[in-house]
Scaffold this active site. Structure first.
Site, PDB file in Angstrom:
ATOM      1  N   LYS A 158       0.833  -1.200   0.000  1.00 14.79           N
ATOM      2  CA  LYS A 158       0.000   0.000   0.000  1.00 14.79           C
ATOM      3  C   LYS A 158       0.870   1.254   0.000  1.00 14.79           C
ATOM      4  O   LYS A 158       0.651   2.193  -0.777  1.00 14.79           O
ATOM      5  CB  LYS A 158      -0.905  -0.040   1.227  1.00 14.79           C
ATOM      6  CG  LYS A 158      -2.048   0.952   1.191  1.00 14.79           C
ATOM      7  CD  LYS A 158      -2.948   0.745   2.409  1.00 14.79           C
ATOM      8  CE  LYS A 158      -3.924  -0.388   2.180  1.00 14.79           C
ATOM      9  NZ  LYS A 158      -3.945  -1.397   3.182  1.00 14.79           N
ATOM     10  N   GLN A 160      -5.938   4.842  -2.853  1.00  9.26           N
ATOM     11  CA  GLN A 160      -5.194   3.579  -2.952  1.00  9.26           C
ATOM     12  C   GLN A 160      -5.349   3.016  -4.352  1.00  9.26           C
ATOM     13  O   GLN A 160      -6.346   3.250  -5.033  1.00  9.26           O
ATOM     14  CB  GLN A 160      -5.715   2.566  -1.931  1.00  9.26           C
ATOM     15  CG  GLN A 160      -4.939   1.255  -1.875  1.00  9.26           C
ATOM     16  CD  GLN A 160      -3.443   1.469  -1.763  1.00  9.26           C
ATOM     17  OE1 GLN A 160      -2.731   1.247  -2.715  1.00  9.26           O
ATOM     18  NE2 GLN A 160      -2.963   1.897  -0.604  1.00  9.26           N
ATOM     19  N   ARG A 215      -4.185  -0.814  -6.340  1.00 13.07           N
ATOM     20  CA  ARG A 215      -3.505  -2.111  -6.260  1.00 13.07           C
ATOM     21  C   ARG A 215      -3.838  -2.903  -7.524  1.00 13.07           C
ATOM     22  O   ARG A 215      -4.851  -2.645  -8.173  1.00 13.07           O
ATOM     23  CB  ARG A 215      -3.967  -2.873  -5.012  1.00 13.07           C
ATOM     24  CG  ARG A 215      -5.445  -3.169  -4.982  1.00 13.07           C
ATOM     25  CD  ARG A 215      -5.851  -4.015  -3.778  1.00 13.07           C
ATOM     26  NE  ARG A 215      -5.757  -3.268  -2.536  1.00 13.07           N
ATOM     27  CZ  ARG A 215      -6.733  -2.524  -2.031  1.00 13.07           C
ATOM     28  NH1 ARG A 215      -7.889  -2.416  -2.681  1.00 13.07           N
ATOM     29  NH2 ARG A 215      -6.570  -1.882  -0.899  1.00 13.07           N
ATOM     30  N   ARG A 244      -3.483   3.373   8.045  1.00  7.40           N
ATOM     31  CA  ARG A 244      -3.759   2.094   7.384  1.00  7.40           C
ATOM     32  C   ARG A 244      -2.557   1.155   7.502  1.00  7.40           C
ATOM     33  O   ARG A 244      -1.414   1.589   7.427  1.00  7.40           O
ATOM     34  CB  ARG A 244      -4.061   2.302   5.896  1.00  7.40           C
ATOM     35  CG  ARG A 244      -5.178   3.278   5.598  1.00  7.40           C
ATOM     36  CD  ARG A 244      -5.295   3.532   4.083  1.00  7.40           C
ATOM     37  NE  ARG A 244      -6.232   4.589   3.764  1.00  7.40           N
ATOM     38  CZ  ARG A 244      -7.530   4.391   3.510  1.00  7.40           C
ATOM     39  NH1 ARG A 244      -8.019   3.166   3.557  1.00  7.40           N
ATOM     40  NH2 ARG A 244      -8.330   5.404   3.226  1.00  7.40           N
ATOM     41  N   GLU A 269      -9.184   2.810  -4.914  1.00 16.42           N
ATOM     42  CA  GLU A 269     -10.084   3.480  -3.981  1.00 16.42           C
ATOM     43  C   GLU A 269      -9.980   4.983  -4.244  1.00 16.42           C
ATOM     44  O   GLU A 269      -8.880   5.531  -4.328  1.00 16.42           O
ATOM     45  CB  GLU A 269      -9.688   3.164  -2.539  1.00 16.42           C
ATOM     46  CG  GLU A 269      -9.863   1.699  -2.158  1.00 16.42           C
ATOM     47  CD  GLU A 269      -9.377   1.404  -0.746  1.00 16.42           C
ATOM     48  OE1 GLU A 269      -9.417   2.337   0.078  1.00 16.42           O
ATOM     49  OE2 GLU A 269      -8.958   0.265  -0.488  1.00 16.42           O
ATOM     50  N   GLN A 293      -2.017   8.975   6.310  1.00 19.92           N
ATOM     51  CA  GLN A 293      -2.381   9.783   5.136  1.00 19.92           C
ATOM     52  C   GLN A 293      -3.414  10.839   5.516  1.00 19.92           C
ATOM     53  O   GLN A 293      -4.370  10.550   6.254  1.00 19.92           O
ATOM     54  CB  GLN A 293      -2.949   8.867   4.052  1.00 19.92           C
ATOM     55  CG  GLN A 293      -3.218   9.550   2.729  1.00 19.92           C
ATOM     56  CD  GLN A 293      -3.676   8.540   1.680  1.00 19.92           C
ATOM     57  OE1 GLN A 293      -4.228   7.495   2.005  1.00 19.92           O
ATOM     58  NE2 GLN A 293      -3.442   8.852   0.416  1.00 19.92           N
ATOM     59  N   THR A 332      -7.658  -0.685   9.298  1.00 16.70           N
ATOM     60  CA  THR A 332      -7.616   0.721   8.905  1.00 16.70           C
ATOM     61  C   THR A 332      -8.349   1.541   9.962  1.00 16.70           C
ATOM     62  O   THR A 332      -9.389   1.108  10.475  1.00 16.70           O
ATOM     63  CB  THR A 332      -8.291   0.910   7.529  1.00 16.70           C
ATOM     64  OG1 THR A 332      -7.493   0.295   6.534  1.00 16.70           O
ATOM     65  CG2 THR A 332      -8.456   2.382   7.196  1.00 16.70           C
ATOM     66  N   GLY A 340      -7.890  -6.323   2.744  1.00 22.19           N
ATOM     67  CA  GLY A 340      -8.746  -6.434   3.926  1.00 22.19           C
ATOM     68  C   GLY A 340      -8.198  -7.316   5.034  1.00 22.19           C
ATOM     69  O   GLY A 340      -8.906  -7.609   5.992  1.00 22.19           O
ATOM     70  N   HIS A 373     -17.279 -38.120 -23.509  1.00 17.72           N
ATOM     71  CA  HIS A 373     -16.990 -39.477 -23.054  1.00 17.72           C
ATOM     72  C   HIS A 373     -17.944 -39.979 -21.975  1.00 17.72           C
ATOM     73  O   HIS A 373     -18.577 -41.029 -22.103  1.00 17.72           O
ATOM     74  CB  HIS A 373     -15.547 -39.562 -22.528  1.00 17.72           C
ATOM     75  CG  HIS A 373     -15.308 -40.775 -21.688  1.00 17.72           C
ATOM     76  ND1 HIS A 373     -15.434 -40.745 -20.303  1.00 17.72           N
ATOM     77  CD2 HIS A 373     -15.012 -42.034 -22.013  1.00 17.72           C
ATOM     78  CE1 HIS A 373     -15.211 -41.961 -19.839  1.00 17.72           C
ATOM     79  NE2 HIS A 373     -14.943 -42.755 -20.840  1.00 17.72           N
TER      80      HIS A 373
END
Length: 885
Positions: free
Chosen positions: A22, A307, A309, A115, A295, A181, A134, A130, A844
């Protein structure tokens, strides 16, 4: 790096070991100029230094190493103990000083989001989303330091411990950074995926949006709006009723509030802002060159990125040579083998359409491609050609109804129908295929009208044996790279020289069956004709896999006479199998029978289209579960009695069918029945020929691998499975670029990642997965809908078998499996019904189920996960559904 704190503008993506996934992403985006709220990271060095103050930590980590991911009670107890220790130990003064200094520089009066950022988080192969905690709207020194310590402790939440254990991450090697942040107080926030996470389409940006902080959306307590953008245009808007939102409070922390009724149905984000956000997301994806899960928040008329990722759940993209839309179909779903394949297998099959190549064809295969360790075929061209399309879709409906449905859906899309096929390419393909197709058509007509079908089986068997011997002689006549080139050449000749010459018998049977079915339906109607044909289909002569099943039952009959043999089989292993077998009473007789079986069928196994799978002649213990299941579920000679009864039922059905027609039609009907009975059982002959060739190729390749081992170029012979045939030639000729051991190790890691993927039946070059849908039927509520392939209704205990070698069927049990190929045939003598995830009318398992008279439903997606081992179920093979009772 022995710094306790780093500001975002000091960080980029290379700092992952120090600030976690992160933190590294936030620093990278800050440096790239994206609108990221400012902040700093408390490094993993601070976390590791802090842990040194906890004396019991080493011992607790030792205990964690021994815990299994599903042992939730132990995880909960130990995790709680570690968290309590972390929260009770005072933070060292030098770490506290560094944190407060950066906090002072960023602004003491501001509110912050705190976070967790682990070093095994937000990775391209594992998101760990998750797993840690946070804390939002943190104000003041006390709240900040407490939140940091809570974040450190959250590395040991129950979910984080279990997730690491399941994904085989060492608890000692995962460290935690903490992101601090500046808090944004958004009017609207949400999550944006730069590729559709549901369909996989790389050209669709998907946005979830709701009022207030994004925590409400992430935690799942609010139903957000959904917007989708493609090519700069909104293609979907789904406005939800947003009843609650999470907001910040002045003294710190958050509060959940009800949204006024008149605003609950209001679109959270305006259309022009949706387009703006999607463009921002595509820029971030372009920066990383990887699809992103982002995010975001919207405050004061501006978007903020909180964020980003990688999206780790997307199935990889197929490689194409142009910008046009291509459609790909899964080879594994057609061949009843959806397991991941190693590079050697895929490179081998890429030669099977070499007949279509000429001087104008680019190097490499342009139809068969590897995607995520699975093989796919580009079927765009035949779908675009109207004369071929309907026939193509009909054929594949018999193999897998969901594949046919998905392909039909694609054919209706404007973006696909607007494409065109090069007339030059069509002519070139026809010119290449004509020498194969025309003789097949001529021989089918000759077989239908003139040839005695009773002679067909012996003729085909002789042809298969002759071709196999010629191939073996040619391949083993040389060594080294020339041998591998001859294997490529042999596989390239498989279609014209082997499969086409053998499959004509079965095609003749299919044509005869279609004609007979049509005539019978006109006489007696759909229901009665279906019943009579199902009876006529029983105990077909010459079916190689049916015969295989009967001979496994013969082995079970030998073992039944000797309790010592049965006891031995229950504990036998591959290493000393034969050596120990002959020491027990009856062992010689059983070995003699097994030797005869292996001589005929030893090249077969479960998943046999994959050349790297161990064959029965390599690991005979694979047959033991089937033999023991037969002993448990049948009596001596029962299978022969059942087969004989099937012949009697078929003969009775033939007489009844003939009796429905008048004098002049009887001759034609008798001919069609004779063709049906003698040729429909030959559906496995062409595949059997392929499997015989795979056995030859494998023996030759392993012999070459052993030569490379002696030269010190391979560590073991099975390492050759992780390189392609082309790379093997380079290795033999000394032109392989780089270190072969490192290359193989990397390939093995990639293979393990691919094992976790579930291949889609149909996908496009944009990455979109097309699932298709089964026809609507009047089924009970909650029933699992599939394709009905063998009529009848049966109730029993579900035996979920994921791997053939683990099968342990008991009397009255219904086999539930991901797929069945010829290697699974021995189990059909033990089961009373069949349910699979993959398959269609002509695959088959369906054919063998009809021959054995087992009710069967196939093509139920994820059925081995839905039905639990031991559930009591009802299989309705007439209507096509399964009920969990």
């Amino acid at each position: 790096m022995e710094k306790y704190v780093l500001n975002f503008n000091e960080i980029d993506k290379t700092y992952l070991p120090y600030v976690g996934g992160k933190g590294a992403n936030l620093g990278e985006m800050t440096k790239a100029g994206f609108p990221v709220p400012q902040g700093f990271c408390i490094t993993t060095w601070a976390y590791r230094t802090f842990l040194q103050n906890i004396e019991e930590m080493d011992g607790m980590l030792d205990q964690l190493d021994k815990i299994k991911p599903d042992d939730l009670e132990k995880i909960s107890k130990l995790g709680k103990s570690i968290r309590e220790d972390i929260n009770s130990v005072p933070m060292p003064e030098d770490i506290k000083f560094a944190i407060l200094k950066s906090w002072d520089g960023a602004g003491k009066e501001k509110a912050y989001a705190v976070r967790s950022s682990a070093t095994a988080e937000d990775l391209p192969t594992a998101s760990f989303a998750g797993q840690q905690d946070t804390y939002l709207n943190i104000c003041g020194e006390e709240q900040l330091l407490k939140a940091v310590q809570n974040c450190w402790a959250s590395l040991f939440t129950d979910r984080a411990i279990s997730y690491r254990a399941k994904n085989k991450f060492d608890h000692r090697l995962v460290f935690l950074s903490v992101v601090v942040q500046e808090m944004v107080f958004p009017e609207v926030s949400g999550i944006m995926f730069t590729a559709d996470p549901i369909t996989g389409s790389r050209k669709t940006v998907s946005v979830d949006a709701s009022f207030g902080l994004g925590e409400a959306l992430v935690s799942g307590i609010v139903n957000p709006d959904l917007y989708q953008v493609k090519s700069g245009k909104i293609i979907k808007k789904q406005i939800s009723k947003k009843k609650i939102a999470i907001y910040s409070v002045l003294e710190g922390g958050t509060v959940t509030k009800d949204i006024p009724l008149d605003k609950q149905d209001v679109q959270a984000l305006a259309d022009d802002r949706i387009i703006e956000l999607a463009e921002l997301g595509q820029k971030i994806e372009g920066h990383y060159d990887l699809e992103q899960d982002i995010e975001w928040g919207f405050a004061g008329g501006k978007f903020y990125i909180l964020q980003s990722r990688p999206i780790t759940s997307l199935y990889p993209l197929p490689l194409v040579s142009d910008e046009k839309l291509h459609v790909f179909m899964s080879f594994g779903h057609i061949q009843m083998m959806t397991d991941v394949m190693k590079p050697l297998t895929i490179s081998l099959y890429k030669n099977i359409l070499n007949v279509l190549k000429d001087d104008t064809t680019p190097s490499g295969n342009y139809i068969i491609v590897e995607v995520g360790g699975h093989m796919f075929a580009d079927v765009s061209a035949p779908l675009l050609l109207k004369p071929l399309r309907n026939r193509f879709l009909k054929v594949f409906k018999g193999m897998d109804e969901l594949i046919s449905s998905a392909l039909t859906e694609v054919c209706k899309r404007e973006e696909f129908t607007n494409l065109s096929v090069s007339k030059k390419a069509v002519f070139r393909t026809f010119r290449k295929m004509a020498p194969i197709i025309i003789p097949v058509i001529v021989k089918v007509i000759y077989n239908l009208l003139i040839k005695d079908p009773i002679k067909a089986q012996n003729e085909a068997n002789c042809l298969i044996e002759e071709i196999s011997k010629d191939s073996e002689k040619r391949i083993f006549a040389v060594k080294g790279s020339e041998r591998i080139r001859r294997i490529q050449e042999s596989m390239g000749n498989m279609l014209p020289n082997v499969l086409a010459k053998v499959v004509v018998y079965w095609i003749t049977g299919i044509v005869a069956a279609g004609s007979l079915e049509k005539k019978l339906k006109n006489k007696v109607g759909d229901k009665k004709s279906a019943y009579l044909l199902s009876q006529l289909n029983k105990s077909l002569p010459g079916n190689i896999t049916t015969q295989l099943g009967l001979e496994v039952a013969d082995l079970a009959d030998i073992a039944r006479k000797y309790p010592e043999v049965i006891d031995y089989l229950q504990k036998a292993n591959n290493v000393t199998f034969y050596e120990e077998l002959i020491k027990v009473k009856g062992g010689f007789e059983f070995k003699s029978g097994l030797d005869n079986f292996i001589k005929k069928y030893g090249m077969r196994c479960s998943g046999e289209v994959d050349i790297t799978k161990p064959r029965w002649n390599e690991e005979p213990v694979q047959l033991i579960p089937s033999i023991l299941s037969n002993i448990r579920t049948a009596v001596a000679g029962e299978n022969k009695v059942k087969f004989k009864q099937g012949e009697i039922d078929a003969e009775r059905a033939a007489k009844e069918i003939i009796s429905q027609f008048g004098f002049f039609e009887k001759r034609i009907i008798c001919r069609l029945i004779k063709l049906y009975r003698n040729l429909m059982g030959m559906r496995e002959h062409h595949k059997f020929s392929l499997i015989m060739h795979l056995d030859i190729y494998k023996r030759a390749i392993l012999e070459e691998a052993r030569c490379l081992m002696k030269k010190g170029m391979l560590r073991n012979e099975q390492d050759v499975f992780y390189i392609t045939l082309e790379e093997l030639i380079e290795l033999q000729e000394g032109s392989f670029p780089g270190n072969i051991e490192e290359f193989i190790d990397l390939t093995k890691v990639q293979y393990l990642q691919y094992e976790k993927l579930s291949p889609p039946r149909v996908m496009t070059s944009d990455g979109e997965i097309i699932t298709g849908r089964l026809r609507d039927i009047n089924a009970p509520e909650g029933a699992l809908i599939g394709t009905p392939v063998s009529a009848g209704i049966v109730e029993g205990i579900a035996r979920v078998v994921l791997r053939l070698e683990d099968a342990e069927l008991r009397p009255g049990e219904i086999l539930v499996a991901p797929y069945t190929d010829p290697g699974w045939t021995p189990l059909f003598t033990s089961a009373i019904g069949l349910v699979t995830e993959v398959g269609g009318m002509m695959t088959h398992g369906s054919v063998i189920a009809r021959e054995y008279g087992l009710p069967a439903v196939v093509g139920i997606d994820k059925v081995t996960k839905i039905i639990k081992d031991g559930d009591r179920i009802r299989v309705n093979g007439t209507e096509g559904f399964v009920q969990i009772l």
